[in-house]
Design an enzyme around this catalytic site. Structure first.
Site, PDB file in Angstrom:
ATOM      1  N   GLY A  10      45.233  20.409   6.364  1.00 42.52           N
ATOM      2  CA  GLY A  10      44.769  21.186   5.083  1.00 42.52           C
ATOM      3  C   GLY A  10      45.167  22.312   5.050  1.00 42.52           C
ATOM      4  N   ALA A  12      43.538  24.939   6.265  1.00 46.85           N
ATOM      5  CA  ALA A  12      43.658  25.754   7.428  1.00 46.85           C
ATOM      6  C   ALA A  12      44.580  25.506   8.509  1.00 46.85           C
ATOM      7  CB  ALA A  12      42.120  25.609   7.953  1.00 46.85           C
ATOM      8  N   ALA A  42      40.944  20.000  -4.176  1.00 46.88           N
ATOM      9  CA  ALA A  42      40.200  21.380  -4.534  1.00 46.88           C
ATOM     10  C   ALA A  42      40.965  21.532  -6.115  1.00 46.88           C
ATOM     11  CB  ALA A  42      40.640  22.513  -3.715  1.00 46.88           C
ATOM     12  N   GLY A  44      38.714  24.052  -8.645  1.00 50.56           N
ATOM     13  CA  GLY A  44      38.585  25.288  -9.294  1.00 50.56           C
ATOM     14  C   GLY A  44      39.306  26.313  -9.012  1.00 50.56           C
ATOM     15  N   GLY A  45      39.630  26.640  -7.873  1.00 52.87           N
ATOM     16  CA  GLY A  45      40.574  27.623  -7.079  1.00 52.87           C
ATOM     17  C   GLY A  45      40.162  28.385  -6.235  1.00 52.87           C
ATOM     18  N   ASP A 203      34.855  14.138  12.131  1.00 52.26           N
ATOM     19  CA  ASP A 203      35.362  13.933  13.592  1.00 52.26           C
ATOM     20  C   ASP A 203      35.246  15.186  14.494  1.00 52.26           C
ATOM     21  OD1 ASP A 203      36.039  11.698  12.263  1.00 52.26           O
ATOM     22  OD2 ASP A 203      37.906  11.668  12.817  1.00 52.26           O
ATOM     23  N   HIS A 224      27.377  19.119  -4.114  1.00 48.91           N
ATOM     24  CA  HIS A 224      28.052  19.479  -5.407  1.00 48.91           C
ATOM     25  C   HIS A 224      27.259  18.808  -6.359  1.00 48.91           C
ATOM     26  CE1 HIS A 224      30.624  20.376  -8.744  1.00 48.91           C
ATOM     27  NE2 HIS A 224      31.438  21.343  -7.778  1.00 48.91           N
ATOM     28  N   HIS A 327      29.415  17.657  -0.472  1.00 55.04           N
ATOM     29  CA  HIS A 327      30.525  18.412  -0.834  1.00 55.04           C
ATOM     30  C   HIS A 327      31.126  19.380   0.207  1.00 55.04           C
ATOM     31  CE1 HIS A 327      33.320  20.028  -3.765  1.00 55.04           C
ATOM     32  NE2 HIS A 327      32.967  21.108  -3.583  1.00 55.04           N
TER      33      HIS A 327
HETATM   34  C1  LIG Z   1      36.740  17.766  -4.628  1.00 56.98           C
HETATM   35  C2  LIG Z   1      36.591  18.921  -3.966  1.00 56.98           C
HETATM   36  C3  LIG Z   1      36.977  20.039  -4.783  1.00 56.98           C
HETATM   37  C4  LIG Z   1      37.012  21.444  -4.019  1.00 56.98           C
HETATM   38  N1  LIG Z   1      37.159  22.398  -4.712  1.00 56.98           N
HETATM   39  C5  LIG Z   1      37.258  23.676  -4.217  1.00 56.98           C
HETATM   40  C6  LIG Z   1      37.581  24.980  -4.739  1.00 56.98           C
HETATM   41  O1  LIG Z   1      37.902  24.882  -6.048  1.00 56.98           O
HETATM   42  N2  LIG Z   1      37.742  26.105  -4.332  1.00 56.98           N
HETATM   43  C7  LIG Z   1      37.413  26.099  -2.844  1.00 56.98           C
HETATM   44  O2  LIG Z   1      37.564  27.215  -2.019  1.00 56.98           O
HETATM   45  N3  LIG Z   1      37.388  25.017  -2.079  1.00 56.98           N
HETATM   46  C8  LIG Z   1      37.170  23.709  -2.656  1.00 56.98           C
HETATM   47  N4  LIG Z   1      36.598  22.671  -1.995  1.00 56.98           N
HETATM   48  C9  LIG Z   1      36.490  22.710  -0.592  1.00 56.98           C
HETATM   49  C10 LIG Z   1      37.751  22.913  -0.096  1.00 56.98           C
HETATM   50  O3  LIG Z   1      38.783  22.215  -0.418  1.00 56.98           O
HETATM   51  C11 LIG Z   1      37.628  22.694   1.497  1.00 56.98           C
HETATM   52  O4  LIG Z   1      36.682  23.133   2.214  1.00 56.98           O
HETATM   53  C12 LIG Z   1      38.801  23.175   2.151  1.00 56.98           C
HETATM   54  O5  LIG Z   1      40.074  22.556   1.622  1.00 56.98           O
HETATM   55  C13 LIG Z   1      39.088  22.753   3.588  1.00 56.98           C
HETATM   56  O6  LIG Z   1      40.257  22.717   4.323  1.00 56.98           O
HETATM   57  P1  LIG Z   1      40.589  22.250   5.683  1.00 56.98           P
HETATM   58  O7  LIG Z   1      41.970  22.507   5.905  1.00 56.98           O
HETATM   59  O8  LIG Z   1      39.569  22.724   6.557  1.00 56.98           O
HETATM   60  O9  LIG Z   1      40.142  20.934   5.784  1.00 56.98           O
HETATM   61  P2  LIG Z   1      40.863  19.432   4.785  1.00 56.98           P
HETATM   62  O10 LIG Z   1      41.682  20.128   4.015  1.00 56.98           O
HETATM   63  O11 LIG Z   1      39.798  18.493   4.525  1.00 56.98           O
HETATM   64  O12 LIG Z   1      41.857  18.900   6.033  1.00 56.98           O
HETATM   65  C14 LIG Z   1      41.216  18.196   7.108  1.00 56.98           C
HETATM   66  C15 LIG Z   1      42.582  17.480   8.017  1.00 56.98           C
HETATM   67  O13 LIG Z   1      41.987  16.935   9.121  1.00 56.98           O
HETATM   68  C16 LIG Z   1      42.344  15.973   9.446  1.00 56.98           C
HETATM   69  N5  LIG Z   1      41.670  14.961  10.271  1.00 56.98           N
HETATM   70  C17 LIG Z   1      40.520  15.024  10.229  1.00 56.98           C
HETATM   71  N6  LIG Z   1      39.881  14.406  11.464  1.00 56.98           N
HETATM   72  C18 LIG Z   1      41.016  14.089  12.164  1.00 56.98           C
HETATM   73  C19 LIG Z   1      41.244  13.621  13.349  1.00 56.98           C
HETATM   74  N7  LIG Z   1      40.330  12.673  14.095  1.00 56.98           N
HETATM   75  N8  LIG Z   1      42.337  13.112  13.757  1.00 56.98           N
HETATM   76  C20 LIG Z   1      43.634  13.656  13.030  1.00 56.98           C
HETATM   77  N9  LIG Z   1      43.395  14.666  12.121  1.00 56.98           N
HETATM   78  C21 LIG Z   1      41.876  14.598  11.480  1.00 56.98           C
HETATM   79  C22 LIG Z   1      42.539  15.298   8.077  1.00 56.98           C
HETATM   80  O14 LIG Z   1      43.500  14.037   8.141  1.00 56.98           O
HETATM   81  C23 LIG Z   1      43.115  16.564   7.198  1.00 56.98           C
HETATM   82  O15 LIG Z   1      44.449  16.495   7.370  1.00 56.98           O
HETATM   83  C24 LIG Z   1      36.587  21.338  -2.578  1.00 56.98           C
HETATM   84  C25 LIG Z   1      36.380  20.320  -1.875  1.00 56.98           C
HETATM   85  C26 LIG Z   1      36.470  19.049  -2.485  1.00 56.98           C
HETATM   86  C27 LIG Z   1      36.373  17.691  -1.626  1.00 56.98           C
END
Ligand SMILES: Cc1cc2nc3c(=O)[nH]c(=O)nc-3n(C[C@H](O)[C@H](O)[C@H](O)COP(=O)(O)OP(=O)(O)OC[C@H]3O[C@@H](n4cnc5c(N)ncnc54)[C@H](O)[C@@H]3O)c2cc1C
Length: 512
Positions: A10, A12, A42, A44-45, A203, A224, A327
């Site tokens: 994602g 991060a 995501a 909103g932004g 996980d 949410h 959420h």
């Molecule tokens: C519908 C929605 C709308 C949102 N809108 C906003 C917004 O407008 N602005 C904002 O700032 N935030 C928003 N958020 C929150 C934000 O999107 C997330 O907090 C952020 O994208 C998290 O990023 P991340 O990289 O930590 O995780 P994610 O983007 O969720 O990525 C997680 C990754 O980990 C991988 N993974 C998980 N477990 C395993 C495993 N066991 N083995 C291998 N891979 C694994 C998944 O496959 C995925 O690739 C929103 C969230 C949702 C659900």
């Protein structure tokens, strides 16, 4: 052996991959395809104080205020100052944010932000556009391993030395790495009502727990207010930005439900709006978001519009049925300001990390910013760390043990560890689903995935039972609103030798 193993693709994980020098060997593992993540959803932004008259101090004040006296003020400073600089740099590097007529980024308004500071892309497709941008930038630089589920963190001499993985065909293998990063995202799918992607099953919490890392603030789950809900099924999110543009929350007779609840009405803090909607659903009946009077709904929110039409609701003509859903997870794996966990060579970034910036309640649009800022910081840190681990041999063990996931776990999470919590119900949950440490290597891949769901659910419930007050998103019907006893304290809850307690507050303010 590789240099860097990033679990999660994602915002991060990809931002980290993109910020590391090309000389390092980097693998990015994702459970499903590269677009199965909360980032892709995501809408909103991204919040950043780049508009005229705005300032990081104002962004920090809003973040701390939303956090219900539980954020780490120094980390919030890092977030808003470094976030401002990072977003300006990403804009100049071609990140495709929407612009106004003068060519400046068009800034949206969201709840509890003092001013318009939300950058967005493709209208309501910010996450997808960000993901596409980061995927393109990492194209030839990292090894992408889709459909690779990490089952276990491999520990040796108290250090993390890599991961055990199962591919799409059920084949298990080990990836040894100098540095392993948890970027596994959120926990929404532990609940039956959620806005989250199918990959968000917590996980990372279970992986870290079984490795012995310290976790914290797990009770703080943000619900949410407006998950699009038809016949009890979650059909996607209706972004807060829709309320920011003036949409109203109404009951089935058209009466505004927030009128007597909070002076800011629809734009009150997210937890207050969510509880009001849930209370209304439980006591009186369905709640709708009325956006019929908004100008240009289709142009401003194209993917929400398409999704509503797909489910036979035209938001320009009909109110949208909404109910709160899980959420965002404020808590997670405890990290310092560089993303280091309590285990050497193991790091956490993004939603799985507990950096302390969100406290008890996240300010809208701060999570993508957190993912980007702390991933960039970790990239800097890793380059100063040692690359000294030796090749090890790990034998594959035939699974001999059995685990059966309780069929009602998700529903019980929603009912007993959800938006309105109560000590008696939490006790029932934790006694029916006690927190256990499993010897993971003796289970099949499928069973380990289910153990992760079970463990993450149980961890959150334990923490929710432990905190006998209501603060931010953690609301206990049986406990007073906010307790001074819990303010400014280091409180530790240890279960099976692992700390899952709460962060020491850096500041103590008057609780209002
Ligand atoms: C519908 C929605 C709308 C949102 N809108 C906003 C917004 O407008 N602005 C904002 O700032 N935030 C928003 N958020 C929150 C934000 O999107 C997330 O907090 C952020 O994208 C998290 O990023 P991340 O990289 O930590 O995780 P994610 O983007 O969720 O990525 C997680 C990754 O980990 C991988 N993974 C998980 N477990 C395993 C495993 N066991 N083995 C291998 N891979 C694994 C998944 O496959 C995925 O690739 C929103 C969230 C949702 C659900």
């Amino acid at each position: 052996m590789i240099d860097i193993c990033i679990i999660g693709g994602g915002a991060a994980g990809l931002m980290l991959a993109n910020s590391l020098p090309p000389s390092l060997s980097v693998a990015v593992l994702t459970k499903e395809d590269p677009f199965s993540s909360n980032t892709a959803l995501a809408q909103g932004g991204i919040a950043a104080s780049i508009g005229p008259g705005d300032h990081p101090a104002s962004h920090a004040a809003d973040t701390l205020s939303a956090a219900a006296n539980h954020a780490d003020a120094e980390r919030v400073e890092l977030l808003v100052w470094e976030g401002q600089a990072l977003i300006e740099a990403m804009l100049s590097q071609g990140l495709p944010f929407d612009a106004d007529a003068t060519g400046q980024p068009s800034l949206g308004q969201e709840a509890a932000h003092a001013t318009r500071r939300i950058l967005h892309a493709g209208g309501d497709q910010t996450g997808k556009k960000l993901l596409q941008h980061l995927l393109a930038k990492t194209e030839n630089r990292v090894k992408r391993l889709p459909y690779s589920s990490v089952l276990e963190l491999i520990m040796h001499d108290g250090q993390c030395t890599g991961v055990s993985v199962e591919d799409a065909f059920g084949k298990r293998s080990f990836i040894q790495a100098q540095h392993t990063i948890l970027a596994t995202g959120g926990i929404g799918q532990l609940y039956s009502q959620t806005s989250n992607s199918i990959a968000a099953t917590g996980d990372g919490l279970s992986l870290a727990f079984h490795a012995g890392a310290v976790l914290e603030d797990l009770e703080f789950v943000q619900f949410h207010p407006t998950v699009f809900t038809i016949n009890g099924n979650s059909c996607g999110l209706i972004s807060e930005a829709v309320r920011g543009e003036g949409a109203l929350l109404i009951d089935s007779e058209g009466k505004r439900i927030m009128a007597d609840v909070h002076p800011l009405r629809e734009l009150a803090p997210r937890d207050i709006v969510a509880r009001a909607i849930e209370w209304h659903w439980q006591q009186k009946g369905p709640v709708f978001l009325d956006a019929r009077h908004l100008q240009d709904f289709k142009a401003k929110f194209p993917s929400i519009y398409r999704n509503c039409l797909h489910h036979h609701i035209n938001p320009e003509k009909q109110p949208i049925p909404v109910r709160p859903g899980a959420h965002f997870h404020m808590g997670g794996v405890q990290t310092n300001e560089w993303g280091e966990t309590t285990i050497p060579h193991l790091y956490a970034i993004g939603e799985i990390a507990s950096t302390g910036v969100h406290g008890a309640n996240r300010l809208a649009s701060n999570s993508l910013l957190e993912s980007l800022v702390f991933a960039k910081r970790l990239a800097e840190k890793i380059q100063t760390c040692g690359f000294s681990q030796k090749e090890l041999f790990f034998p594959l063990i035939e699974p001999t043990k059995e685990f059966l996931l309780p069929a009602d776990l998700q529903m019980r999470m929603t009912e007993q560890v959800g938006i309105l919590r109560d000590g008696v119900e939490l006790k029932k949950f934790t006694s029916d689903f006690p927190l256990l440490r499993f010897d993971l290597q003796h289970y099949s891949g499928q069973q380990i995935k289910e153990i992760h769901r079970y463990t993450a659910s149980s961890l959150i419930a334990q923490a929710a039972l432990f905190r006998t007050e209501s603060r931010g998103a953690h609301y206990r019907i049986d406990a007073p609103p906010v307790s001074e006893d819990w303010t400014g304290k280091t409180v530790q809850l240890s279960v099976n030798g692992v700390t899952i307690g709460t962060r020491k507050l850096q500041h103590k303010e008057t609780v209002s």
